[in-house]
Design a protein around this motif. Structure first.
Motif, PDB file in Angstrom:
ATOM      1  N   LEU A 108      41.868  44.629  35.553  1.00 29.50           N
ATOM      2  CA  LEU A 108      42.749  43.475  35.383  1.00 29.50           C
ATOM      3  C   LEU A 108      43.779  43.358  36.497  1.00 29.50           C
ATOM      4  CD1 LEU A 108      43.377  43.513  31.522  1.00 29.50           C
ATOM      5  CD2 LEU A 108      41.705  42.184  32.830  1.00 29.50           C
ATOM      6  N   ALA A 109      44.125  44.489  37.139  1.00 31.22           N
ATOM      7  CA  ALA A 109      45.156  44.479  38.179  1.00 31.22           C
ATOM      8  C   ALA A 109      44.571  44.499  39.582  1.00 31.22           C
ATOM      9  CB  ALA A 109      46.079  45.682  37.989  1.00 31.22           C
ATOM     10  N   ALA A 110      43.310  44.117  39.726  1.00 29.84           N
ATOM     11  CA  ALA A 110      42.631  44.199  41.022  1.00 29.84           C
ATOM     12  C   ALA A 110      43.338  43.403  42.111  1.00 29.84           C
ATOM     13  CB  ALA A 110      41.178  43.716  40.876  1.00 29.84           C
ATOM     14  N   ARG A 111      44.034  42.331  41.741  1.00 32.73           N
ATOM     15  CA  ARG A 111      44.673  41.467  42.741  1.00 32.73           C
ATOM     16  C   ARG A 111      46.167  41.728  42.893  1.00 32.73           C
ATOM     17  NH1 ARG A 111      41.495  36.047  40.639  1.00 32.73           N
ATOM     18  NH2 ARG A 111      39.518  36.461  41.710  1.00 32.73           N
ATOM     19  N   PRO A 149      54.625  51.305  51.222  1.00 33.47           N
ATOM     20  CA  PRO A 149      54.402  49.960  51.754  1.00 33.47           C
ATOM     21  C   PRO A 149      53.885  49.046  50.652  1.00 33.47           C
ATOM     22  CG  PRO A 149      52.587  51.398  52.369  1.00 33.47           C
ATOM     23  CD  PRO A 149      53.614  52.270  51.707  1.00 33.47           C
ATOM     24  N   LEU A 150      54.329  47.792  50.685  1.00 35.41           N
ATOM     25  CA  LEU A 150      53.874  46.844  49.677  1.00 35.41           C
ATOM     26  C   LEU A 150      52.385  46.584  49.823  1.00 35.41           C
ATOM     27  CD1 LEU A 150      54.369  44.829  47.392  1.00 35.41           C
ATOM     28  CD2 LEU A 150      54.941  43.112  49.118  1.00 35.41           C
ATOM     29  N   GLY A 151      51.956  46.346  51.070  1.00 36.65           N
ATOM     30  CA  GLY A 151      50.556  46.028  51.289  1.00 36.65           C
ATOM     31  C   GLY A 151      50.196  44.677  50.717  1.00 36.65           C
ATOM     32  N   ALA A 152      48.932  44.386  50.754  1.00 40.40           N
ATOM     33  CA  ALA A 152      48.418  43.139  50.200  1.00 40.40           C
ATOM     34  C   ALA A 152      47.145  43.456  49.435  1.00 40.40           C
ATOM     35  CB  ALA A 152      48.108  42.137  51.316  1.00 40.40           C
ATOM     36  N   PRO A 153      46.855  42.699  48.404  1.00 41.69           N
ATOM     37  CA  PRO A 153      45.600  42.928  47.690  1.00 41.69           C
ATOM     38  C   PRO A 153      44.413  42.869  48.641  1.00 41.69           C
ATOM     39  CG  PRO A 153      47.004  41.399  46.499  1.00 41.69           C
ATOM     40  CD  PRO A 153      47.643  41.600  47.840  1.00 41.69           C
ATOM     41  N   ILE A 154      43.395  43.672  48.366  1.00 39.39           N
ATOM     42  CA  ILE A 154      42.209  43.710  49.218  1.00 39.39           C
ATOM     43  C   ILE A 154      41.554  42.337  49.230  1.00 39.39           C
ATOM     44  CG2 ILE A 154      39.944  44.788  49.530  1.00 39.39           C
ATOM     45  CD1 ILE A 154      41.068  47.198  48.013  1.00 39.39           C
ATOM     46  N   PRO A 206      38.370  41.245  39.431  1.00 40.75           N
ATOM     47  CA  PRO A 206      37.853  42.087  38.348  1.00 40.75           C
ATOM     48  C   PRO A 206      36.339  42.247  38.406  1.00 40.75           C
ATOM     49  CG  PRO A 206      39.547  40.621  37.502  1.00 40.75           C
ATOM     50  CD  PRO A 206      39.279  40.202  38.928  1.00 40.75           C
ATOM     51  N   LEU A 207      35.636  41.165  38.750  1.00 40.45           N
ATOM     52  CA  LEU A 207      34.176  41.220  38.784  1.00 40.45           C
ATOM     53  C   LEU A 207      33.681  42.195  39.855  1.00 40.45           C
ATOM     54  CD1 LEU A 207      31.614  40.068  37.545  1.00 40.45           C
ATOM     55  CD2 LEU A 207      31.641  38.271  39.305  1.00 40.45           C
ATOM     56  N   ARG A 208      34.325  42.180  41.034  1.00 38.23           N
ATOM     57  CA  ARG A 208      33.898  43.096  42.093  1.00 38.23           C
ATOM     58  C   ARG A 208      34.180  44.542  41.711  1.00 38.23           C
ATOM     59  NH1 ARG A 208      35.734  42.752  48.409  1.00 38.23           N
ATOM     60  NH2 ARG A 208      37.397  44.172  47.772  1.00 38.23           N
ATOM     61  N   GLU A 209      35.312  44.780  41.062  1.00 38.39           N
ATOM     62  CA  GLU A 209      35.607  46.151  40.633  1.00 38.39           C
ATOM     63  C   GLU A 209      34.583  46.634  39.611  1.00 38.39           C
ATOM     64  OE1 GLU A 209      37.685  48.355  41.753  1.00 38.39           O
ATOM     65  OE2 GLU A 209      38.492  46.973  43.244  1.00 38.39           O
ATOM     66  N   LEU A 210      34.159  45.749  38.732  1.00 37.48           N
ATOM     67  CA  LEU A 210      33.161  46.133  37.738  1.00 37.48           C
ATOM     68  C   LEU A 210      31.822  46.487  38.378  1.00 37.48           C
ATOM     69  CD1 LEU A 210      33.937  43.525  34.934  1.00 37.48           C
ATOM     70  CD2 LEU A 210      34.243  46.005  34.793  1.00 37.48           C
TER      71      LEU A 210
END
Length: 409
Positions: free
Chosen positions: A83-86, A201-206, A211-215
């Motif tokens: 759920l937190a992928a982004r 570092p804050l960074g940025a989401p990949i 969620p679908l890609r993580e699954l």
């Protein structure tokens, strides 16, 4: 690793505007979170003789409180990771530590056995996601051939907790009451949240994260096999550790004052083993061979435990050696980075779900052996069976890997 500042790349590979990051300070901040987690996870086991009577239950039933925390890790790690992928990693890590602090504070205030079960389950929810994401962040700050070492340094927070935090929490529990142990951990968690916010570092989401890609990690057989190695093979350590305090009191016939000493000895073995096995894995470049060697080592050391419980001077060295097998966690974490491909967040979090399946499985099976009349020393033989079971899964994974390599060639 030095404190030399480095321009830190975010998860997308771009440099944050003018941001310099000290990798060692970032890893230290992450390790303090590991210290808080390790203290509450292992101290709750050592405090079984304290909180079980206070909640009106016996020691084997008190083991269910340990299992509730472990099941919280198992459930929370994949759900949060997906759920937190982004969400940017720093933001997520801070939030997880705040949630962890709340859970421990509630545990300190638990009025009954059933509320304690619920609060420990809640406290376990952020555990796996925190470690998985923290290790990914730490590994992103170092060269590829130092990933296991970076992950090990984050996990060292947990292992140092078994040397310092757990014995301290045990003493606090005996002197001031077990509730204060959980309250102290809540304070450590809030400190971690502040330090991670300050140094990481804050960074940025990949890019493309979802969620679908993580699954997608769940479609890869080697991911499941790697997780199964930890879920089964690591259970042996927990089967012994959970009932170590009770074994010392009832079998070894030691003073309660010596329990923190034994816990510190175990933690010292865990800390040295964690760093040593990670160093071996990085130097050799053979993650699977290192994992197999760790499981064989654990099985042998656990086999020594039943006889060693009769005397404190034989018990302590064996407890140290059993703890030294804990380096398996870092090795499997690094392997998951390779086999999970573009779904590393979920795979990294699931690694800690797997180890907390072990945390639930080991005490449960050991409790069955005790309840069946085999005695507290039998927890060592339960541990041997689990270590060998993990080795069996390791063998399947190794054969599968070699077949895949031959097919590609």
């Amino acid at each position: 690793m030095t404190n030399t500042p480095a321009a830190c790349c975010d998860e997308a590979g771009a440099l944050p505007a003018g941001r310099e990051v000290h990798p060692s300070l970032v890893i230290l901040a992450l390790a303090i979170g590991g210290f808080a987690i390790g203290t509450t996870e292992f101290a709750s086991m050592s405090l079984l003789p304290e909180f079980a009577p206070a909640l009106g239950i016996d020691v084997p039933t008190g083991g269910h409180v340990i299992s509730a925390y472990a099941l919280g890790v198992v459930v929370g790690a994949p759900i949060i990771a997906v759920l937190a992928a982004r969400i940017a990693r720093r933001t997520l890590l801070v939030g997880l530590m705040v949630m962890f602090a709340m859970g421990n504070l509630l545990s300190a205030l638990a009025p009954s056995y059933h509320t304690m079960l619920a609060f420990r389950f809640f406290t376990g929810l952020p555990h796996g996601a925190y470690f998985g994401i923290a290790m990914l962040l730490a590994s992103s700050l170092v060269p590829r051939d130092k990933r296991a070492g970076a992950s090990a340094k984050v996990l060292t927070g947990l292992t140092v907790a078994t040397v310092v935090g757990v014995p301290f929490a045990n003493v606090v529990g005996q002197v001031f009451g077990w509730r204060w142990s959980f309250a102290i951990v809540a304070g450590l968690a809030l400190l971690t949240a502040a330090l991670v916010r300050l140094y990481a570092p804050l960074g940025a989401p990949i890019p493309g994260a979802s969620p679908l890609r993580e699954l997608g990690a769940l479609k890869r057989g080697q991911v499941w096999l790697t997780l199964a190695i930890g879920a089964i093979g690591f259970g042996g350590m927990f089967s012994v550790y959970t009932y170590l305090a009770s074994t010392m009191l009832e079998v070894t016939k030691t003073s309660p004052a010596l329990i923190p000493v034994a816990l510190a000895v175990f933690g010292l073995g865990l800390t040295i083993g964690n760093l040593a096995w990670a160093w071996i894995a990085d130097r050799s470049g053979a993650l699977m061979a290192s994992a197999g060697a760790t499981l064989v080592w654990s099985a042998v050391m656990l086999a020594l435990y039943p006889a060693a419980t009769q005397n404190l001077w034989t018990l302590l060295p064996v407890v140290f050696l059993i703890g030294s097998g804990g380096g398996l966690a870092t090795i499997l974490q690094t392997r998951l980075m390779d086999v999970a491909e573009d779904a590393q967040t979920l795979a990294a979090a699931l690694n800690h779900s797997a180890f907390n399946v072990a945390n639930a499985l080991g005490p449960w099976l050991a409790g069955l052996a005790i309840a069946a009349g085999y005695g507290l020393p039998s927890t060592g033989w339960v541990g041997v069976a689990l270590a060998l079971g993990g080795l069996g899964v390791w063998a399947v994974s190794l054969v599968s890997d070699r077949r895949r390599v031959r097919a590609v060639a």
